[in-house]
Design a protein around this motif. Structure first.
Motif, short mmCIF file in Angstrom:
data_model
loop_
_atom_site.label_atom_id
_atom_site.label_comp_id
_atom_site.label_asym_id
_atom_site.label_seq_id
_atom_site.Cartn_x
_atom_site.Cartn_y
_atom_site.Cartn_z
N SER A 183 -94.21 -57.06 -95.18
CA SER A 183 -93.60 -56.08 -94.31
C SER A 183 -92.19 -56.48 -93.77
O SER A 183 -91.30 -55.55 -93.31
CB SER A 183 -94.64 -56.03 -93.06
OG SER A 183 -94.20 -55.40 -92.21
N GLN A 210 -89.53 -55.77 -96.17
CA GLN A 210 -89.41 -54.38 -96.16
C GLN A 210 -88.29 -53.61 -94.96
O GLN A 210 -87.53 -52.93 -95.23
CB GLN A 210 -90.47 -53.40 -96.52
CG GLN A 210 -91.17 -53.82 -97.86
CD GLN A 210 -92.59 -53.20 -97.70
OE1 GLN A 210 -93.13 -53.05 -96.96
NE2 GLN A 210 -93.17 -53.26 -99.04
N ARG A 229 -84.73 -54.85 -94.82
CA ARG A 229 -84.05 -54.08 -96.15
C ARG A 229 -83.72 -52.84 -95.26
O ARG A 229 -82.44 -52.46 -95.43
CB ARG A 229 -84.71 -53.98 -97.30
CG ARG A 229 -84.00 -53.21 -98.21
CD ARG A 229 -84.43 -53.40 -99.76
NE ARG A 229 -83.83 -54.56 -100.22
CZ ARG A 229 -83.71 -54.80 -101.23
NH1 ARG A 229 -84.07 -54.01 -102.31
NH2 ARG A 229 -82.64 -55.83 -101.79
N THR A 230 -84.49 -52.25 -94.57
CA THR A 230 -84.36 -50.88 -94.08
C THR A 230 -83.15 -51.05 -92.91
O THR A 230 -82.52 -50.18 -92.88
CB THR A 230 -85.75 -50.14 -93.21
OG1 THR A 230 -86.60 -50.19 -94.33
CG2 THR A 230 -85.45 -48.98 -92.85
N GLU A 252 -83.80 -60.96 -94.57
CA GLU A 252 -84.16 -60.65 -95.86
C GLU A 252 -84.15 -61.60 -96.91
O GLU A 252 -85.15 -62.07 -97.50
CB GLU A 252 -83.56 -59.32 -96.40
CG GLU A 252 -84.38 -58.79 -97.89
CD GLU A 252 -83.59 -57.65 -98.44
OE1 GLU A 252 -84.28 -57.19 -99.55
OE2 GLU A 252 -82.82 -57.07 -97.94
#
Length: 211
Positions: free
Chosen positions: A55, A58, A61-62, A69
């Motif tokens: 989680s 992800q 990255r967003t 990351e």
């Protein structure tokens, strides 16, 4: 800041997560939740650790949080290697290395490179591992990253020992022990010395092993 010392770490990172939520800092909120996953993993709760890390990766990255990351991908890869899943770990390290290489601010991605070396050794891909060790040792020596040097030398020693190249293994472990001592890294020093005992035992040199 990296504190994985059980209760203290959980308290620290829970506080940071709460503060981040209060001020609306998504980046630090995500970093704190990822760190709490690492604490869970250190406590043996691998299911929570895996869910939290995936989680956090992800979300990082967003958010475009490259540092987080790379960091969490590296830890997830290390966890996979520790749980005898080196083939699954390799893509994690490769992606972390690629991200680090893309970003001029990140510098040489030494931690995911060390993780990849461990995974390659576990997969018996010795030649590729040794090439990576040579490249990353050069960098860590130039930049005086002593912890990385010691870890890489231990890995080089393990590869040589597996190949029954005992003199090469001995030289690598002796240098690793010297670097670890200079850097005051007792765990790494213990690992290097423990591996040296294995070399001397394999050579049948009982006196050296007892030293």
């Amino acid at each position: 800041h990296m504190n994985l010392d059980g209760k203290a770490a959980r308290k620290d990172w829970t506080t940071i997560a709460e503060l981040a939520q209060r001020i609306g800092d998504e980046k630090w909120g995500n970093r704190a939740r990822g760190q709490l996953g690492l604490v869970a993993g250190a406590d043996g709760d691998y299911a929570t650790a895996l869910t939290s890390l995936v989680s956090a990766i992800q979300k990082a990255r967003t958010l475009g949080d490259l540092t987080a990351e790379i960091y969490f991908r590296t830890f997830l890869g290390n966890g996979l290697v520790a749980n005898n899943r080196p083939a699954q770990a390799l893509p994690m390290f490769d992606e972390a290395i690629a991200l680090g290489t893309k970003s001029p601010d990140s510098g040489y991605p030494i931690m995911p490179v060390i993780g990849k070396v461990r995974a390659l050794r576990a997969l018996k891909k010795s030649e590729e591992a040794l090439r990576l060790i040579e490249e990353s040792l050069r960098y860590s020596r130039e930049h005086q990253i002593l912890g990385a040097q010691a870890e890489l030398l231990v890995q080089a020693g393990l590869i040589a020992f597996d190949a029954k190249e005992l003199s090469t293994a001995e030289a690598a472990y002796l240098e690793a022990a010297s670097v670890a001592k200079a850097a005051s890294l007792p765990r790494m020093l213990a690992a290097a010395l423990g591996n040296l005992v294995d070399v001397y035992s394999a050579k049948g040199d009982a006196k050296a092993a007892l030293r």
